[in-house]
Design a protein around this motif. Structure first.
Motif, PDB file in Angstrom:
ATOM      1  N   THR A 134       0.827  -1.208   0.000  1.00 11.53           N
ATOM      2  CA  THR A 134       0.000   0.000   0.000  1.00 11.53           C
ATOM      3  C   THR A 134       0.857   1.251   0.000  1.00 11.53           C
ATOM      4  O   THR A 134       0.591   2.204  -0.754  1.00 11.53           O
ATOM      5  N   LEU A 135       1.896   1.271   0.824  1.00 14.64           N
ATOM      6  CA  LEU A 135       2.790   2.431   0.841  1.00 14.64           C
ATOM      7  C   LEU A 135       3.467   2.600  -0.511  1.00 14.64           C
ATOM      8  O   LEU A 135       3.574   3.725  -1.026  1.00 14.64           O
ATOM      9  N   ALA A 136       3.912   1.497  -1.109  1.00 15.51           N
ATOM     10  CA  ALA A 136       4.550   1.582  -2.427  1.00 15.51           C
ATOM     11  C   ALA A 136       3.591   2.165  -3.456  1.00 15.51           C
ATOM     12  O   ALA A 136       3.990   2.962  -4.314  1.00 15.51           O
ATOM     13  N   PHE A 137       2.314   1.776  -3.368  1.00 11.95           N
ATOM     14  CA  PHE A 137       1.310   2.336  -4.284  1.00 11.95           C
ATOM     15  C   PHE A 137       1.109   3.824  -4.028  1.00 11.95           C
ATOM     16  O   PHE A 137       1.092   4.631  -4.970  1.00 11.95           O
ATOM     17  N   ILE A 138       0.935   4.200  -2.770  1.00 16.83           N
ATOM     18  CA  ILE A 138       0.726   5.610  -2.434  1.00 16.83           C
ATOM     19  C   ILE A 138       1.907   6.458  -2.929  1.00 16.83           C
ATOM     20  O   ILE A 138       1.711   7.589  -3.406  1.00 16.83           O
ATOM     21  N   GLU A 139       3.099   5.917  -2.853  1.00 16.10           N
ATOM     22  CA  GLU A 139       4.288   6.656  -3.274  1.00 16.10           C
ATOM     23  C   GLU A 139       4.336   6.878  -4.782  1.00 16.10           C
ATOM     24  O   GLU A 139       5.083   7.735  -5.261  1.00 16.10           O
ATOM     25  N   THR A 140       3.537   6.115  -5.553  1.00 14.50           N
ATOM     26  CA  THR A 140       3.507   6.314  -7.006  1.00 14.50           C
ATOM     27  C   THR A 140       2.574   7.450  -7.421  1.00 14.50           C
ATOM     28  O   THR A 140       2.617   7.893  -8.577  1.00 14.50           O
ATOM     29  N   LEU A 141       1.718   7.932  -6.522  1.00 11.31           N
ATOM     30  CA  LEU A 141       0.695   8.899  -6.911  1.00 11.31           C
ATOM     31  C   LEU A 141       1.264  10.187  -7.510  1.00 11.31           C
ATOM     32  O   LEU A 141       0.704  10.693  -8.495  1.00 11.31           O
ATOM     33  N   PRO A 142       2.360  10.764  -6.980  1.00 10.97           N
ATOM     34  CA  PRO A 142       2.905  11.954  -7.640  1.00 10.97           C
ATOM     35  C   PRO A 142       3.335  11.688  -9.086  1.00 10.97           C
ATOM     36  O   PRO A 142       3.118  12.535  -9.963  1.00 10.97           O
ATOM     37  N   ASP A 143       3.916  10.504  -9.341  1.00 13.47           N
ATOM     38  CA  ASP A 143       4.320  10.176 -10.716  1.00 13.47           C
ATOM     39  C   ASP A 143       3.101   9.955 -11.608  1.00 13.47           C
ATOM     40  O   ASP A 143       3.113  10.333 -12.791  1.00 13.47           O
ATOM     41  N   VAL A 144       2.053   9.335 -11.058  1.00 12.74           N
ATOM     42  CA  VAL A 144       0.825   9.149 -11.829  1.00 12.74           C
ATOM     43  C   VAL A 144       0.218  10.503 -12.179  1.00 12.74           C
ATOM     44  O   VAL A 144      -0.236  10.729 -13.313  1.00 12.74           O
ATOM     45  N   THR A 145       0.221  11.421 -11.229  1.00 10.67           N
ATOM     46  CA  THR A 145      -0.281  12.772 -11.486  1.00 10.67           C
ATOM     47  C   THR A 145       0.480  13.434 -12.628  1.00 10.67           C
ATOM     48  O   THR A 145      -0.115  14.050 -13.519  1.00 10.67           O
ATOM     49  N   ALA A 146       1.798  13.283 -12.616  1.00 10.78           N
ATOM     50  CA  ALA A 146       2.637  13.919 -13.640  1.00 10.78           C
ATOM     51  C   ALA A 146       2.371  13.332 -15.023  1.00 10.78           C
ATOM     52  O   ALA A 146       2.268  14.074 -16.016  1.00 10.78           O
ATOM     53  N   ILE A 147       2.232  12.013 -15.118  1.00 20.13           N
ATOM     54  CA  ILE A 147       2.034  11.414 -16.439  1.00 20.13           C
ATOM     55  C   ILE A 147       0.618  11.689 -16.950  1.00 20.13           C
ATOM     56  O   ILE A 147       0.401  11.859 -18.157  1.00 20.13           O
ATOM     57  N   LEU A 148      -0.361  11.799 -16.034  1.00 22.60           N
ATOM     58  CA  LEU A 148      -1.710  12.151 -16.465  1.00 22.60           C
ATOM     59  C   LEU A 148      -1.757  13.572 -17.023  1.00 22.60           C
ATOM     60  O   LEU A 148      -2.553  13.870 -17.923  1.00 22.60           O
ATOM     61  N   ALA A 149      -0.908  14.445 -16.500  1.00 26.85           N
ATOM     62  CA  ALA A 149      -0.836  15.799 -17.058  1.00 26.85           C
ATOM     63  C   ALA A 149      -0.407  15.755 -18.522  1.00 26.85           C
ATOM     64  O   ALA A 149      -0.918  16.526 -19.355  1.00 26.85           O
ATOM     65  N   THR A 150       0.493  14.827 -18.879  1.00 22.03           N
ATOM     66  CA  THR A 150       0.894  14.699 -20.287  1.00 22.03           C
ATOM     67  C   THR A 150      -0.236  14.137 -21.128  1.00 22.03           C
ATOM     68  O   THR A 150      -0.387  14.492 -22.296  1.00 22.03           O
TER      69      THR A 150
END
Length: 327
Positions: A134-150
């Motif tokens: 769960t922590l590993a998943f939560i830690e991916t959220l900033p990167d997911v946000t960045a790629i969704l912006a693209t």
């Protein structure tokens, strides 16, 4: 005027009005227990499936709640009734993310235990493993946000029908499907059982876009319109790729035992950077590579690779009109 006296109703007159007795006599409730016994017997065989176990199964409804909450975090201010501003943003995101952690860890531990039970595996340290995942998943959220912006910028650049990021975020089914896919893909990479597929099938049910969480998709991905798009598990898609409705990136004809013999083998195509694939095109096969910058026209069927920069189109068909003229 004399009052009219109505006769007191009797059992016979009530029976004439209400046929409840006849209906009760025709009931077949007594036949139901036999069906129940047959159902119980069917679940005792290997031909039918059940989940009769003290081990819980992941909750479909809770996973949908997780998806919706994650979208509130990824797109703050868009999917919430709370008015966000500089003074409360940190509190809001902190509360939502902490709550997401709790919900996700609960479902992940259930998924792990269910997987162990289903595959007869020993289940040890499930709680500890779920917390780590769960922590590993939560830690991916900033990167997911960045790629969704693209992905949003790709929609704005590729679709002349809009110049509004709000419109894309609120209403484009392609972005909805991609957003949920990108969350599910992170869980898939972490080897979380069953939860990623529930998430992407939820997106499929909403949008008609079917993306397996195991697919690999680069940044700047745009699905225009979207209905009927299928992207298989081992598909690899590069950066700045655009697909239109009805595109299938699938596998070649599979043998009956493909579920065991071809699992974990590359079965779906590779789409390199800057490719455009138009509507209702089907591209099949794990060895099929669509080279960088290629443009694949609509209604194409491809099972072989295409070199970089190639345009693939159908010859214009002969159209027959009702008055007999051909063009």
């Amino acid at each position: 005027m004399a009052l009219k006296i109505h006769p007191q109703p009797t059992i016979d007159t009530i029976t004439d009005i209400c046929n409840h007795i006849q209906i009760s006599q025709s009931s077949r409730h007594d036949k139901v227990p036999a069906v129940v016994n047959r159902l119980l017997n069917s679940w005792s065989t290997k031909e039918c499936y059940d989940h009769i176990s003290p081990v819980s199964i992941p909750s479909h409804d809770r996973i949908i709640e997780i998806v919706q909450q994650a979208r509130r975090i990824l797109f703050p201010g868009y999917f919430t009734r709370t008015r966000l501003h500089a003074a409360n943003l940190e509190y809001y995101i902190g509360k939502e993310t902490t709550d997401l952690y709790e919900k996700m860890s609960e479902q992940i531990v259930i998924a792990i235990r269910h997987d162990c039970r289903r595959n007869n595996l020993p289940c040890t340290n499930c709680e500890e493993l779920s917390q780590e995942l769960t922590l590993a998943f939560i830690e991916t959220l900033p990167d997911v946000t960045a790629i969704l912006a693209t992905d949003i910028r790709a929609a704005l650049e590729g679709d002349p029908a809009t110049d509004s990021p709000d419109e894309v975020i609120f209403s484009y089914p392609g972005l909805l499907a991609i957003s949920i896919f990108r969350l599910a893909h992170e869980l898939f990479r972490l080897k979380v059982p069953i939860v990623p597929r529930i998430m992407t099938e939820y997106a499929h049910s909403l949008t008609g876009i079917d993306i397996h969480p195991g697919a690999t998709i680069g940044e700047g991905f745009f699905i225009d319109h979207g209905t009927g798009v299928v992207i298989g598990e081992t598909t690899v898609i590069g950066n700045n790729v655009r697909l239109y409705q009805g595109v299938t990136l699938g596998a070649l004809s599979l043998p009956r035992d493909a579920g065991t013999t071809l699992r974990h083998r590359k079965r779906h195509p590779t789409i390199e950077d800057d490719v455009i694939i138009y509507a209702n095109t089907t591209i099949l096969g794990g060895d099929t590579v669509i080279g960088r910058g290629a443009v694949i026209g609509g209604n194409i069927w491809l099972t072989e690779s295409v070199e970089a920069g190639t345009r693939v189109i159908l010859k214009r068909p002969e159209l027959i009109y009702a008055n007999g003229r051909a063009r």
